[in-house]
Design an enzyme around this catalytic site. Structure first.
Site, short mmCIF file in Angstrom:
data_model
loop_
_atom_site.label_atom_id
_atom_site.label_comp_id
_atom_site.label_asym_id
_atom_site.label_seq_id
_atom_site.Cartn_x
_atom_site.Cartn_y
_atom_site.Cartn_z
N ARG A 139 0.83 -1.20 0.00
CA ARG A 139 0.00 0.00 0.00
C ARG A 139 0.87 1.25 0.00
NH1 ARG A 139 -2.97 -3.65 3.19
NH2 ARG A 139 -5.11 -3.94 2.46
N LYS A 183 -2.94 -2.36 7.55
CA LYS A 183 -4.35 -1.99 7.60
C LYS A 183 -5.16 -2.96 8.45
CE LYS A 183 -8.28 -0.86 4.59
NZ LYS A 183 -8.76 -0.75 3.20
N HIS A 188 -3.32 3.78 -5.50
CA HIS A 188 -3.73 2.50 -4.92
C HIS A 188 -4.01 1.46 -6.00
CE1 HIS A 188 -5.24 -0.15 -1.78
NE2 HIS A 188 -6.28 -0.41 -2.54
N ARG A 239 -1.61 -1.36 -6.67
CA ARG A 239 -1.80 -2.60 -5.90
C ARG A 239 -2.78 -3.52 -6.63
NH1 ARG A 239 -1.52 -4.81 -0.67
NH2 ARG A 239 -3.45 -5.66 0.19
N TRP A 293 -4.28 -9.37 3.06
CA TRP A 293 -5.72 -9.18 3.24
C TRP A 293 -6.20 -10.03 4.41
CZ3 TRP A 293 -4.20 -9.12 -2.07
CH2 TRP A 293 -4.47 -7.91 -2.73
N TYR A 314 -10.76 -10.47 -7.63
CA TYR A 314 -9.84 -10.78 -8.73
C TYR A 314 -10.12 -12.16 -9.34
CZ TYR A 314 -7.30 -7.11 -6.23
OH TYR A 314 -6.96 -5.95 -5.61
#
Length: 376
Positions: free
Chosen positions: A190, A217, A277, A280, A303, A312
């Site tokens: 990120r 995050k 972003h 990414r 994640w 995706y």
């Protein structure tokens, strides 16, 4: 000095100074220079204090009080600065008592914000969090309005093809911007993690980097495998700064993206609707297209949940080809087909029968290598 009747005057304005039945001292401005109005407010406050003490009626609390207490309780929250910024925008709730904050009142304030539904939902979530705490933990209110999130438009994931990425890197004016963008494409980190990356987070021999929990995050440490291209960028940065990997032309740490530089680079590269972003997203899209399992991608990208990488999944459909191929066994739908490329009987093709006419071939996936080059 306080008077026996609980009122005193300063600079012409009356102030209230009384004690509750429990002995708590209450001091506040009456907001008026009229003694009669000040006496009425004093009597009202004294009556409410008596009700709270003897009947158990809860004191009225304002949105401002709730927001302040929520910020104090959530002081360690990573995104507290973002929450403070959002609270500043909710001026329509300032001064209102919590018991008058109905769904209609709140949604009118949120609807008036100059932003899209996605951002408005962040405001709604913040308001709900504060009101639920006021109800469940602080016991300031007996019930909180049910606030439903707004419908958000489903947007396509924005990612670049390798040739577009080459143009973008070439369009960036300074070498540090080019190297940071390329490093993002090679690692999927990120923006904040790339900008704030330090040398003590990197092991060049083991070819790994790591993000500490307080920088991630999801609040969990992330291990980042470094490919040869990423290692090459790091080696080129060695010795430039003792602490930070990426620094600007003045050799100072980079704290934010220069939006002017970014927009000019996008314009020069003829790329539209692309954020930093999205580098990414590009990294993740390239990996999925080249056969990386979604479970592995989840771990590589840090994640928290698998459903976050399911966006995706549509880019990796090779495992479904055997199932689609079952229709090849059905036959030619009553007509002969020359399987050699370019010799399909168009007059009797399935597209013609269905009224689709000529349909442009759907573009395939990108080649197996990215071929990115960081120009210096």
């Amino acid at each position: 000095m306080p008077r026996n009747d609980g009122l005193y005057q300063r600079n012409g304005r009356f102030y209230i100074d009384i004690r509750s039945p429990s002995g708590e001292r209450i001091r506040r401005s009456a907001g008026t220079k009229d003694r009669k109005q000040a006496q009425q407010l004093r009597d009202k406050i004294a009556h409410e204090l008596w009700q709270q003490q003897h009947i158990g009626i809860k004191p009225k609390r304002t949105w401002d009080e709730a927001a302040v207490k929520w910020l104090q309780d959530m002081n360690g929250k990573k995104s507290i600065d973002t929450d403070i910024s959002r609270l500043r925008q909710l001026t329509g709730l300032r001064g209102l008592f919590l018991d008058v904050l109905t769904r209609e009142v709140i949604m009118n304030v949120v609807d008036a914000l100059p932003c899209g539904n996605s951002t408005k939902n962040r405001y709604i979530a913040l308001i709900r969090s504060i009101l639920y705490k006021a109800r469940d933990e602080w016991e300031w209110i007996d019930k909180a309005p049910k606030l439903k999130l707004l419908k958000e438009n489903t947007q396509r994931i924005r990612w670049l093809r390798p040739k577009e990425a080459e143009r973008l890197l070439a369009a960036l004016p300074d070498n540090h911007w080019r190297e940071m963008a390329a490093f993002s494409l090679y690692t999927g980190l990120r923006q904040s993690n790339v900008f704030g990356l330090k040398w003590d987070q990197i092991d060049l021999l083991r070819k790994i980097a790591w993000i500490y929990p307080d920088e991630a995050k999801a609040g969990k440490a992330i291990g980042i495998p470094l490919n040869d291209s990423a290692i090459g960028i790091l080696l080129n940065r060695l010795g430039i700064h003792g602490e930070y990997v990426f620094t600007n032309t003045c050799n100072r740490a980079i704290t934010s993206l220069n939006s002017k530089v970014w927009k000019q680079a996008l314009q020069k590269a003829a790329i539209q609707n692309f954020r930093w972003h999205d580098l990414r997203h590009t990294w993740a899209s390239w990996l999925v297209q080249r056969g990386v399992p979604l479970v592995a991608l989840k771990e590589m990208g840090g994640w928290e949940k698998l459903d976050m990488v399911m966006r995706y999944a549509h880019l990796a459909t090779e495992h479904l080809l055997p199932h689609a191929g079952l229709l090849d066994q059905v036959g030619g739908f009553g007509h002969k087909t020359d399987t050699r490329a370019g010799n399909v009987d168009k007059e009797k093709s399935l597209n013609a029968c269905l009224g689709f006419g000529k349909v442009a071939p759907r573009p395939g996936l990108e080649p197996g290598t990215c071929g990115l080059t960081v120009r210096r």
